[in-house]
Design an enzyme around this catalytic site. Structure first.
Site, short mmCIF file in Angstrom:
data_model
loop_
_atom_site.label_atom_id
_atom_site.label_comp_id
_atom_site.label_asym_id
_atom_site.label_seq_id
_atom_site.Cartn_x
_atom_site.Cartn_y
_atom_site.Cartn_z
N ASP A 169 0.84 -1.20 0.00
CA ASP A 169 0.00 0.00 0.00
C ASP A 169 0.88 1.26 0.00
O ASP A 169 0.39 2.38 -0.13
CB ASP A 169 -1.01 0.00 1.17
CG ASP A 169 -0.35 -0.09 2.52
OD1 ASP A 169 0.89 -0.23 2.59
OD2 ASP A 169 -1.08 0.00 3.54
N SER A 170 2.20 1.06 0.05
CA SER A 170 3.13 2.17 -0.19
C SER A 170 2.89 2.77 -1.57
O SER A 170 3.34 3.88 -1.86
CB SER A 170 4.58 1.68 -0.07
OG SER A 170 4.77 0.52 -0.86
N ASP B 226 -1.12 -6.10 -0.40
CA ASP B 226 -1.51 -5.48 0.88
C ASP B 226 -3.00 -5.24 0.95
O ASP B 226 -3.61 -4.75 -0.01
CB ASP B 226 -0.82 -4.11 1.02
CG ASP B 226 0.40 -4.15 1.92
OD1 ASP B 226 0.54 -5.12 2.70
OD2 ASP B 226 1.21 -3.21 1.85
N GLU C 52 -1.57 -5.73 8.34
CA GLU C 52 -0.82 -5.25 9.50
C GLU C 52 -1.56 -5.62 10.77
O GLU C 52 -2.79 -5.60 10.81
CB GLU C 52 -0.64 -3.72 9.42
CG GLU C 52 0.19 -3.30 8.22
CD GLU C 52 0.42 -1.78 8.15
OE1 GLU C 52 0.09 -1.07 9.11
OE2 GLU C 52 0.93 -1.34 7.10
N GLU D 175 9.03 -4.69 10.65
CA GLU D 175 9.52 -3.41 10.11
C GLU D 175 9.98 -2.48 11.22
O GLU D 175 9.33 -2.37 12.28
CB GLU D 175 8.38 -2.72 9.32
CG GLU D 175 8.79 -1.33 8.83
CD GLU D 175 7.87 -0.71 7.78
OE1 GLU D 175 6.88 -1.35 7.37
OE2 GLU D 175 8.17 0.43 7.38
O1 KIV Z 1 3.55 -1.11 1.72
C1 KIV Z 1 4.69 -1.60 1.64
O2 KIV Z 1 5.42 -1.36 0.67
C2 KIV Z 1 5.14 -2.45 2.74
C3 KIV Z 1 6.57 -2.87 2.75
C4 KIV Z 1 7.48 -1.73 2.86
C5 KIV Z 1 6.84 -3.92 3.76
O3 KIV Z 1 4.38 -2.79 3.59
#
Ligand code: KIV
Length: 283
Positions: free
Chosen positions: A57-58, A96, A128, A195
């Site tokens: 979700d980044s 995610d 998460e 993380e």
């Molecule tokens: O959203 C993301 O890219 C992540 C990773 C950095 C682990 O959760």
């Protein structure tokens, strides 16, 4: 075999993506190589070198300029997930679950996770949370949804933490994080991201769990590592301590754009080899 949903047809199990069983079996062996991907061409490039591609979700921060991951929605994850699955031949694709799509109830989590898997062809979802999400993780895994956990610094909780600082830098902060990781493992997760934790805690979580622990800002003793691809390539301006920049692609892009702009302004581009001639018979 293919499934059709909302006018979208995807292969149920595309190509030869690595399976949950294969990723689990990598515990304690050669470190598991993971990177994020959001689009097909990048997935094609990464697939050769990675065991697992995460549609994180980044994506909200990296591609859409959001300040946090909180504004990402399920449809975005599905769109990008489908694009990545098209490019992944051998790596496992994990997607995610965005903020608000799984926390309300285990039924909500299942409904949305089922959409993610059936509309993309990915092999698993990531969510998460620790002890408080264990019941949901168990509900999903017992119903055929492979779950990749995420503990330690959880970016979707940025408003509760008040920032993205490292966790577990004092020994008396370790137990809740260890409890979270163990709860997710006991609930059936096949792997977990840890993380932004102090290095000895990252090592301890890895030692104490029997599933693969993938570190990001954790320890090189984890069972694998993950980074945001755009971070490690120097394409994204936010640069946390744990990111090593393996390239400066951003600078290369600027150099290329500057050359293009100069050549357009001086009429050097397009040159003869980039333009079409008239057909001989009509000239
Ligand atoms: O959203 C993301 O890219 C992540 C990773 C950095 C682990 O959760």
């Amino acid at each position: 075999m293919s499934t059709t949903r909302k006018n979208v047809s995807v292969d149920a199990r595309p190509k030869r993506q690595a399976t949950v069983k294969q990723i689990r079996a990598m515990k304690g062996g050669t470190p598991i190589v993971c990177l994020t991907a959001y689009v097909t061409p990048m997935a094609v490039r990464l697939d050769k070198h990675c065991d697992l591609l995460l549609v994180g979700d980044s994506v909200g921060m990296v591609l859409y300029g959001m300040d946090s991951t909180l504004g990402v929605d399920l449809d975005m994850m599905i769109r990008h997930g489908r694009a990545v699955c098209k490019g992944a031949e051998k790596a496992m694709v994990v997607i995610d679950m965005p903020f608000g799509s799984y926390e309300e109830s285990k039924e909500q989590a299942f409904r949305n996770a089922a959409r993610v898997l059936s509309e993309t062809g990915a092999g698993a979802v990531k969510l998460e949370g620790g002890v408080e999400m264990a019941e949901t993780v168990e509900f999903l895994t017992r119903r055929g949804v492979p779950v990749f956990g995420h503990v330690g610094l959880m970016p979707q909780s940025v408003n509760s933490y008040g920032g993205y600082g490292a966790h577990g830098r004092k020994v008396d902060e370790w137990q809740p994080i260890l409890d979270d990781a163990k709860a997710i493992e006991a609930a059936g997760a096949f792997a977990v991201v840890v993380e932004g934790v102090a290095e000895p805690l990252g090592r301890k979580v890895t030692e104490e769990l029997s599933i693969p622990v993938i570190g990001i800002g954790a320890s090189n003793q984890c069972d694998g590592q993950i980074l945001v691809t755009e971070d490690m390539m120097g394409l994204f301006t936010i640069n946390p301590k744990f990111v090593k920049r393996f390239a400066e692609i951003g600078d290369n892009i600027e150099t290329a754009i500057e050359s293009y702009a100069n050549e357009v302004r001086s009429r050097k581009f397009p040159a003869e080899e980039h333009t079409y001639k008239m057909a001989k018979s009509n000239s």
